[in-house]
Design a protein around this motif. Structure first.
Motif, short mmCIF file in Angstrom:
data_model
loop_
_atom_site.label_atom_id
_atom_site.label_comp_id
_atom_site.label_asym_id
_atom_site.label_seq_id
_atom_site.Cartn_x
_atom_site.Cartn_y
_atom_site.Cartn_z
N GLY A 204 10.40 -18.01 -60.01
CA GLY A 204 11.76 -18.91 -60.20
C GLY A 204 12.53 -17.70 -58.97
O GLY A 204 12.85 -16.84 -58.45
N ASP A 205 13.41 -17.99 -60.36
CA ASP A 205 14.79 -16.29 -59.73
C ASP A 205 15.17 -14.79 -60.43
O ASP A 205 15.91 -14.26 -61.10
N THR B 237 11.17 -18.17 -69.51
CA THR B 237 10.52 -19.60 -68.96
C THR B 237 11.02 -19.60 -67.54
O THR B 237 12.32 -20.08 -67.25
N VAL B 238 9.61 -20.20 -66.06
CA VAL B 238 10.21 -20.67 -64.71
C VAL B 238 9.98 -21.97 -64.52
O VAL B 238 8.73 -22.57 -65.46
N ASN B 239 10.53 -22.55 -63.79
CA ASN B 239 10.45 -24.18 -63.86
C ASN B 239 9.98 -24.07 -62.39
O ASN B 239 9.28 -24.83 -61.48
N SER B 240 9.08 -22.58 -61.41
CA SER B 240 8.47 -23.35 -59.80
C SER B 240 8.36 -21.66 -59.63
O SER B 240 8.77 -20.66 -60.79
N ILE B 241 7.80 -21.34 -58.44
CA ILE B 241 7.01 -20.41 -58.24
C ILE B 241 7.11 -20.47 -56.68
O ILE B 241 7.26 -21.16 -56.17
N ALA C 160 6.03 -23.68 -55.01
CA ALA C 160 5.42 -25.43 -55.83
C ALA C 160 6.18 -25.35 -57.38
O ALA C 160 6.37 -24.21 -57.85
N SER C 161 5.82 -26.63 -58.19
CA SER C 161 6.29 -26.86 -59.13
C SER C 161 5.62 -26.77 -60.02
O SER C 161 4.20 -26.57 -60.11
N THR C 162 6.36 -25.41 -61.76
CA THR C 162 5.51 -24.47 -62.38
C THR C 162 6.42 -25.58 -63.79
O THR C 162 6.40 -23.85 -64.64
N PRO C 163 5.91 -26.99 -64.38
CA PRO C 163 7.29 -26.55 -65.64
C PRO C 163 7.45 -26.02 -66.25
O PRO C 163 6.20 -26.27 -66.57
#
Length: 220
Positions: free
Chosen positions: A130-131, A172-176, A193-196
């Motif tokens: 994520g960020d 917690t992140v929602n993407s990589i 890619a999405s990683t909720p």
């Protein structure tokens, strides 16, 4: 014996000696010692003609040797099937991430060669969360560039990504996002890619090297 008869005998002896001195020698009258003469042959008309001695036949010289024809040098790298196989970059592959184990926030990363030529998946994937700052910690050893996984068009490689168990220190992140190791200064476009709900521990996150099967990638 009378004086006249004695004079006649003496004169005969002198004449005999003179005839002997004028005759041919043992060496022959002409040609000199050891000089062979042509053998005379009789022609149909009865006259004798000399047959010339045969001349010597010149010996044949040896046939010239053929010079060796130099062989053409092989083209550089033509004997090595991998001489033109370069490292995979994000321009060569597609990318997906699938949740494998929620407890440890483990994901299976998969890349597939979408090109028309083979490429090599080098080392470990470079993954950012994520960020968040930084990237996933490399887990386990990776083969050298010569032994790196070769991907033919349509073939895939796998890596195991672990965010780590919740320890109260992470986020917690929602993407990589992923880029490939190319051992060059090539600027790549990250593949996302999405990683909720992916929990990322700052001390326990990790990623394996590229493997040729999913099972090995998740077992490290």
């Amino acid at each position: 014996m009378s004086t006249v008869r004695k004079a006649a005998i003496a004169l005969a002896a002198v004449s005999a000696l003179a005839l002997t001195a004028c005759g041919p020698t043992d060496d022959g009258a002409a040609g000199g010692p050891g000089t062979p003469s042509a053998s005379p042959t009789t022609s149909p008309g009865g006259s004798a003609t000399a047959t010339p001695a045969p001349s010597a036949t010149p010996s044949k010289s040896g046939a010239p040797k053929k010079t060796a024809t130099p062989t053409k040098p092989p083209k550089p790298g033509s004997t090595d099937p991998d001489y033109d196989v370069f490292p995979c970059s994000t321009f060569d592959v597609t990318f997906t991430a699938s949740l494998a184990e929620p407890t440890t926030s483990s994901y299976l990363l998969k890349i597939t060669n979408k090109g028309t030529k083979a490429c090599r998946a080098l080392g470990h994937p470079i993954v950012t969360f994520g960020d968040l700052d930084g990237q996933a910690t490399e887990r386990g050893a990776a083969p050298g560039i010569e032994d790196a996984l070769r991907l033919e068009p349509g073939q895939s490689a796998y890596a195991g990504l672990m965010g780590g168990a919740a320890d109260g220190k992470g986020k917690t992140v929602n993407s990589i996002a992923l880029t490939m190791s190319t051992e060059s200064d090539l600027t790549q476009t990250p593949l996302k890619a999405s990683t909720p709900g992916l929990y990322v521990s700052p001390t326990k996150n990790s990623v394996t090297a590229w493997m040729n099967n999913a099972e090995d990638a998740l077992s490290l």
